[in-house]
Motif scaffolding. Sequence first.
Motif, mmCIF file in Angstrom:
data_model
loop_
_atom_site.group_PDB
_atom_site.id
_atom_site.type_symbol
_atom_site.label_atom_id
_atom_site.label_comp_id
_atom_site.label_asym_id
_atom_site.label_seq_id
_atom_site.Cartn_x
_atom_site.Cartn_y
_atom_site.Cartn_z
ATOM 1 N N VAL A 149 6.107 14.818 -0.773
ATOM 2 C CA VAL A 149 5.205 14.953 -1.916
ATOM 3 C C VAL A 149 4.944 13.574 -2.498
ATOM 4 O O VAL A 149 5.888 12.861 -2.885
ATOM 5 C CB VAL A 149 5.808 15.884 -2.983
ATOM 6 N N VAL A 150 3.673 13.180 -2.545
ATOM 7 C CA VAL A 150 3.312 11.906 -3.166
ATOM 8 C C VAL A 150 3.322 12.085 -4.672
ATOM 9 O O VAL A 150 2.748 13.042 -5.196
ATOM 10 C CB VAL A 150 1.927 11.433 -2.689
ATOM 11 N N ILE A 151 3.994 11.170 -5.367
ATOM 12 C CA ILE A 151 4.135 11.293 -6.825
ATOM 13 C C ILE A 151 3.628 10.028 -7.492
ATOM 14 O O ILE A 151 3.597 8.950 -6.879
ATOM 15 C CB ILE A 151 5.602 11.551 -7.229
ATOM 16 N N PRO A 152 3.212 10.115 -8.751
ATOM 17 C CA PRO A 152 2.779 8.904 -9.457
ATOM 18 C C PRO A 152 3.976 7.981 -9.682
ATOM 19 O O PRO A 152 5.062 8.431 -10.051
ATOM 20 C CB PRO A 152 2.242 9.432 -10.799
ATOM 21 N N GLY A 153 3.795 6.708 -9.431
ATOM 22 C CA GLY A 153 4.863 5.752 -9.679
ATOM 23 C C GLY A 153 4.990 5.438 -11.163
ATOM 24 O O GLY A 153 3.993 5.163 -11.834
ATOM 25 N N ASP B 27 3.998 7.753 2.518
ATOM 26 C CA ASP B 27 2.808 8.485 2.095
ATOM 27 C C ASP B 27 3.015 9.948 2.476
ATOM 28 O O ASP B 27 4.121 10.362 2.831
ATOM 29 C CB ASP B 27 1.533 7.900 2.727
ATOM 30 N N SER B 28 1.954 10.732 2.445
ATOM 31 C CA SER B 28 2.082 12.180 2.705
ATOM 32 C C SER B 28 2.401 12.486 4.165
ATOM 33 O O SER B 28 2.733 13.635 4.491
ATOM 34 C CB SER B 28 0.798 12.906 2.289
ATOM 35 N N THR C 187 0.807 -1.225 0.000
ATOM 36 C CA THR C 187 0.000 0.000 0.000
ATOM 37 C C THR C 187 0.837 1.271 0.000
ATOM 38 O O THR C 187 0.282 2.368 -0.055
ATOM 39 C CB THR C 187 -0.917 0.021 1.232
ATOM 40 N N ALA C 188 2.143 1.155 0.093
ATOM 41 C CA ALA C 188 2.988 2.358 0.126
ATOM 42 C C ALA C 188 2.853 3.147 -1.169
ATOM 43 O O ALA C 188 2.542 2.601 -2.232
ATOM 44 C CB ALA C 188 4.447 1.965 0.361
ATOM 45 N N GLU C 189 3.111 4.456 -1.069
ATOM 46 C CA GLU C 189 3.102 5.337 -2.236
ATOM 47 C C GLU C 189 4.518 5.827 -2.503
ATOM 48 O O GLU C 189 5.376 5.844 -1.607
ATOM 49 C CB GLU C 189 2.181 6.527 -1.983
ATOM 50 N N TRP C 190 4.767 6.239 -3.736
ATOM 51 C CA TRP C 190 6.058 6.818 -4.089
ATOM 52 C C TRP C 190 6.079 8.278 -3.625
ATOM 53 O O TRP C 190 5.107 9.013 -3.810
ATOM 54 C CB TRP C 190 6.291 6.745 -5.595
ATOM 55 N N ALA D 235 7.065 17.982 -7.375
ATOM 56 C CA ALA D 235 5.647 18.353 -7.394
ATOM 57 C C ALA D 235 5.199 18.732 -8.801
ATOM 58 O O ALA D 235 5.995 19.224 -9.622
ATOM 59 C CB ALA D 235 5.411 19.510 -6.432
ATOM 60 N N ASP D 236 3.939 18.487 -9.070
ATOM 61 C CA ASP D 236 3.323 18.891 -10.338
ATOM 62 C C ASP D 236 4.036 18.315 -11.552
ATOM 63 O O ASP D 236 4.156 18.967 -12.596
ATOM 64 C CB ASP D 236 3.286 20.422 -10.434
#
Length: 813
Positions: free
Chosen positions: A665-669, A637-638, A522-525, A532-533
């Motif tokens: 900052v959470v980023i898309p993997g 995560d954040s 479940t971890a996020e990148w 960011a962005d």
Amino acid sequence: MFASRPIPWGLVLLFFAVAVGTPIRALAQGIDFAHEIVPILRQHCVGCHGGREAKGSFSINTRELIVQSGYVEVGQPSESHLIDLILSEDADAQMPPADNPRVSVAERETLQRWVAAGLPWEAGFSFAGATYEPPLLPRRPELPPAVEGRENPVDRIVDAYFQERGIERPAGLDDAAFLRRVSLDLVGLLPEPETLRAFLADTSPDKRERMIDHLLGDSIGYADHWLTFFNDLLRNDYSGTGFITGGRSQISGWLYEALVTNQPFDELARDLIAPPTAASRGYIDGIRWRGEVSAGQTVEIQFAQSVAQSFLGINLKCASCHDSFIDRWTLDEAFGLAAVYSERPLEIHRCDKPIGKQAQAAWLFPELGQVDPAAVRDERLRQLAGLLTHPDNGRFSRTIVNRLWYRLMGHGVVHPLDAMQSEPWNTDLLDFLAAYLTEHDYDLKAVLRLIVTSHSYQSQSLVEESEPVGDYVFRGPLARRLTAEQFMDAVWQVTGAGPLTMDAPIIRAVLNEVPAADRPLTAEWIWGDSAADGQHPEAGETLAFRKVFELDGPVARGGAVISCDNVFRLYVNGREVIGGDDWEQPQAIALHPLLRKGKNEFVIIGSNGGKNPNPAGLFCEARLVMESGAEVLIATDSSWEFNPRVPNGREGRLGPIPGPWKPAVVIPGLEVWQHAIETHAAPRLAQATSGNVPMVRASLMKNDFFMKSLGRPLRDQIVSMRPADWTTLEAIDLSNGETLAMALRRGAQRLIDRDWPQRADLVQHVFQFVLGRSAEAGELEAADEFLGDQLTEQGLEDFLWAVFMTPEFLLIR
């Protein structure tokens, strides 16, 4: 503290000299027999005392003849009559005789050093000339009849050998000694006390064979142990000469996988000589030394020397400089093999001087076929690999089975191992083992199983106190000292003080044995605000990431998996525990020994790579199972924080990180990141969390001062036989070295915290683990007196040291 207590050095040295049964020798100044000694003896001595000449009944044809003559006291030049004659000014007594040129002062000093160093001699060399040429083709000998039901082919050959020579067979090993020996030999570990007790209680007639099959079936244990053997043989390591400058590449990941999967030895050799991928290429590329090197140190010559030594037991070092003084190999042959690898015209050099002749690519045994010198290099390498591993090349199969026999029995069938030009002490045994290997599709485990299931292997060992003079006679297995890696593994087993992470860049798992992931990760990148962005962080950007969390009790088991594009280091409660530089191979680690009740902190230092702005990301997921049964999840995560200030801590410890922390900052993997996570991360986390992660082994760690002192080589050269003698340096390190002291201190702390019904239970646990047997009544009494009225960490530490220093532990008997 243990490491600072006064040590009676005289007793320490005496202990090693007497108890271990092998002499302590100072490191003698290196003697180059072929280039320093042979020319002197040829010029001044061979005319009267070599070949067919033996004036005064004194022959120098072989080392054995020199020693048997009584003219030389090995190790004592001042007591050697030969040296007295060479130094003499008496015209009637001096040697060479007065009407011949005298031995120069420099030559006299060289001969004195030679005698002082123990009269080192190149195996198989004789001034009488070559009398034996080993066969090339394989041969399967007819087996002698079995004696007393001993049907194993090894026993049938060895029993006939004993009968021919009137040698009494050695007595068999008891179950406890067998279990300790076979466990150390096959997987490099001591048997656990529980395993010992169960084995001794088992009354099944086939329990030894079942134990052998169990050990050989332990793919990870087998690979961990035999990695030491192959790292030595293929001069592979994780640090040392060539790595810092980029002049050398590891083959560790490929080699470990080959051992885990038990790759057939002929395939392994072909993959090394004609690499299908870069993963196995480091072997043939050798070491690119910095600056100018001699003709004998080029990568082309290294290739020839390595292939000949590793796979054929042939030493081409002498022939790489000139036609060999010690065997039949020529300069042209050495350079011809080197030219197979070369991508440029290769001029032959004699004694580092060009002779105006180009080497032509060729292999050493044209009877089997030849390499096409006009072919491109990759094709030449493929042809060489095919010729080397050709079923008709008996030299290939004989060389590896001879190495295996030595590892298990203490003395090669041909000895030393890299002198395969020498005559074996039993030709039928060597030829049968080689034929057995090829008949079993080059399965090394099959040969190991054949040997260790024999009565010959399962016999009581002999302690050889000095090198035998004259022809070797096999009387049974020899006692062998533990390798540096076996010693450290045993100490870590007993004390629980082993490292938490390894240096070897390997995947330490059998894919079909890794626990299945019970649920998705479940971890996020995450990264800093530079990502960011959809922005791409600058190349080289380094950030610190932090997660602080509370635990309400002790952790029963748990682990984490981490990936970072490109480089990371994980610190748990200020201690560096793992790092990685390949996001395609997420790293997993067991965490339960590192965490405590109350506040805990993860800090990960992540760095972006490349030369221009590019994607960067960090992924971490930890799963903990508390002793209460509750589960705790910690995932990027954040809620994580980052800091652009990177700490400057001392090695292995986290320094202070000043300045404010910001939300990560959470980023898309990226798709490729996610593929690596789905393929590798989930099963590795499941394994780390399961609590079944094997102990990190010494073979997976970089060499250090302590292991060097115990005989682990630097591996900038091929090593097939480590030193058998103990040295003063080892005695000092074993007596007062901080590495061992720290492990014993931690072990004492762990053992004293356990609930022992009686002190005798603690003593028996140590004896059964360290020595593979229970303590006798007198030993229990002595241990009780040694430990004193009150059990203390210091007393237990000293007790552990005393048991670890016994010859019964230090030797594989």
